[in-house]
Design a protein around this motif. Structure first.
Motif, short mmCIF file in Angstrom:
data_model
loop_
_atom_site.label_atom_id
_atom_site.label_comp_id
_atom_site.label_asym_id
_atom_site.label_seq_id
_atom_site.Cartn_x
_atom_site.Cartn_y
_atom_site.Cartn_z
N ILE A 202 0.84 -1.20 0.00
CA ILE A 202 0.00 0.00 0.00
C ILE A 202 0.87 1.25 0.00
CG2 ILE A 202 -1.69 1.30 1.38
CD1 ILE A 202 -2.90 -1.44 2.16
N GLY A 203 2.10 1.12 0.48
CA GLY A 203 3.02 2.26 0.48
C GLY A 203 2.96 3.08 1.75
N THR A 204 2.69 2.40 2.85
CA THR A 204 2.60 3.10 4.12
C THR A 204 3.21 2.23 5.22
OG1 THR A 204 1.08 4.30 5.58
CG2 THR A 204 0.30 2.20 4.69
N SER A 205 3.18 2.72 6.43
CA SER A 205 3.65 1.93 7.57
C SER A 205 2.66 2.11 8.71
CB SER A 205 5.05 2.38 8.00
OG SER A 205 5.04 3.74 8.36
N VAL A 206 2.80 1.29 9.72
CA VAL A 206 1.91 1.34 10.88
C VAL A 206 2.12 2.67 11.61
CG1 VAL A 206 1.34 0.25 13.07
CG2 VAL A 206 1.96 -1.16 11.10
N GLN A 207 1.03 3.30 11.94
CA GLN A 207 1.10 4.54 12.72
C GLN A 207 0.71 4.25 14.17
OE1 GLN A 207 2.31 7.42 11.28
NE2 GLN A 207 2.67 6.03 9.58
N CYS A 208 -0.60 4.17 14.46
CA CYS A 208 -1.03 3.93 15.84
C CYS A 208 -1.13 2.45 16.18
CB CYS A 208 -2.36 4.63 16.13
SG CYS A 208 -3.81 3.81 15.43
N GLY A 209 -1.28 1.59 15.17
CA GLY A 209 -1.32 0.15 15.38
C GLY A 209 -2.69 -0.45 15.57
N LYS A 210 -3.73 0.36 15.63
CA LYS A 210 -5.07 -0.18 15.86
C LYS A 210 -5.58 -1.02 14.69
CE LYS A 210 -6.53 3.27 19.16
NZ LYS A 210 -7.48 4.34 19.46
N CYS A 211 -5.04 -0.82 13.50
CA CYS A 211 -5.48 -1.56 12.32
C CYS A 211 -4.75 -2.90 12.16
CB CYS A 211 -5.28 -0.72 11.07
SG CYS A 211 -3.56 -0.26 10.76
N VAL A 212 -3.67 -3.10 12.86
CA VAL A 212 -2.84 -4.30 12.67
C VAL A 212 -3.63 -5.59 12.89
CG1 VAL A 212 -0.83 -5.57 13.54
CG2 VAL A 212 -0.66 -3.13 13.07
N PRO A 213 -4.43 -5.73 13.96
CA PRO A 213 -5.18 -6.98 14.11
C PRO A 213 -6.15 -7.24 12.95
CG PRO A 213 -5.13 -5.80 16.19
CD PRO A 213 -4.58 -4.87 15.14
N THR A 214 -6.78 -6.20 12.43
CA THR A 214 -7.70 -6.37 11.31
C THR A 214 -6.96 -6.81 10.06
OG1 THR A 214 -9.18 -4.69 12.22
CG2 THR A 214 -9.43 -5.21 9.88
N VAL A 215 -5.84 -6.16 9.77
CA VAL A 215 -5.04 -6.54 8.60
C VAL A 215 -4.53 -7.96 8.77
CG1 VAL A 215 -2.98 -6.03 7.22
CG2 VAL A 215 -4.41 -4.15 8.05
N ARG A 216 -4.07 -8.31 9.96
CA ARG A 216 -3.57 -9.66 10.23
C ARG A 216 -4.67 -10.69 9.98
NH1 ARG A 216 -2.04 -9.45 15.47
NH2 ARG A 216 0.03 -8.71 14.92
N ASP A 217 -5.88 -10.41 10.44
CA ASP A 217 -7.00 -11.32 10.22
C ASP A 217 -7.32 -11.47 8.74
OD1 ASP A 217 -7.24 -11.73 12.94
OD2 ASP A 217 -8.97 -10.38 13.17
N MET A 218 -7.25 -10.37 8.00
CA MET A 218 -7.52 -10.43 6.56
C MET A 218 -6.46 -11.27 5.85
SD MET A 218 -8.93 -6.59 5.77
CE MET A 218 -9.41 -6.97 4.08
N VAL A 219 -5.20 -11.13 6.25
CA VAL A 219 -4.12 -11.93 5.67
C VAL A 219 -4.34 -13.40 5.98
CG1 VAL A 219 -1.64 -12.44 5.78
CG2 VAL A 219 -2.42 -10.06 5.70
N ARG A 220 -4.64 -13.70 7.23
CA ARG A 220 -4.86 -15.09 7.63
C ARG A 220 -6.03 -15.69 6.85
NH1 ARG A 220 -4.13 -15.05 13.05
NH2 ARG A 220 -5.87 -13.64 13.15
N ASP A 221 -7.13 -14.96 6.76
CA ASP A 221 -8.30 -15.47 6.02
C ASP A 221 -7.97 -15.69 4.55
OD1 ASP A 221 -9.72 -15.33 8.37
OD2 ASP A 221 -10.83 -13.51 7.82
#
Length: 83
Positions: free
Chosen positions: A32-51
């Motif tokens: 996407i061309g970005t990096s983690v800022q606050c980290g609140k989205c990481v669990p959602t992205v991780r779940d999407m990757v796993r799925d």
């Protein structure tokens, strides 16, 4: 739906990254061309990757590696810099 407010990306962008070959949370952010800022989205992205990896990578010879990467590449808690 927005996944990350800090970097303003949605589920569609994450799915595009996964379809383009991203197989870990970190690689989604790189695509996407970005990096983690606050980290609140990481669990959602991780779940999407796993799925995605569980659903779409069964034929892949590296499916086990992808599943491990989806679970371990980024911590749930991302410490913020001191203000």
């Amino acid at each position: 739906m927005y996944v990350c407010i800090c970097s303003a990306f949605n589920e569609k962008k994450v799915k595009e990254a996964l379809d383009a070959g991203a197989r870990s949370t970190a690689s989604v952010f790189r695509h996407i061309g970005t990096s983690v800022q606050c980290g609140k989205c990481v669990p959602t992205v991780r779940d999407m990757v796993r799925d995605h990896c569980i659903g779409d990578c069964a034929h892949c010879p590296n499916a086990d590696d992808h599943a491990v990467a989806a679970n371990q590449d980024m911590p749930d808690y991302v410490p913020m810099a001191a203000e």
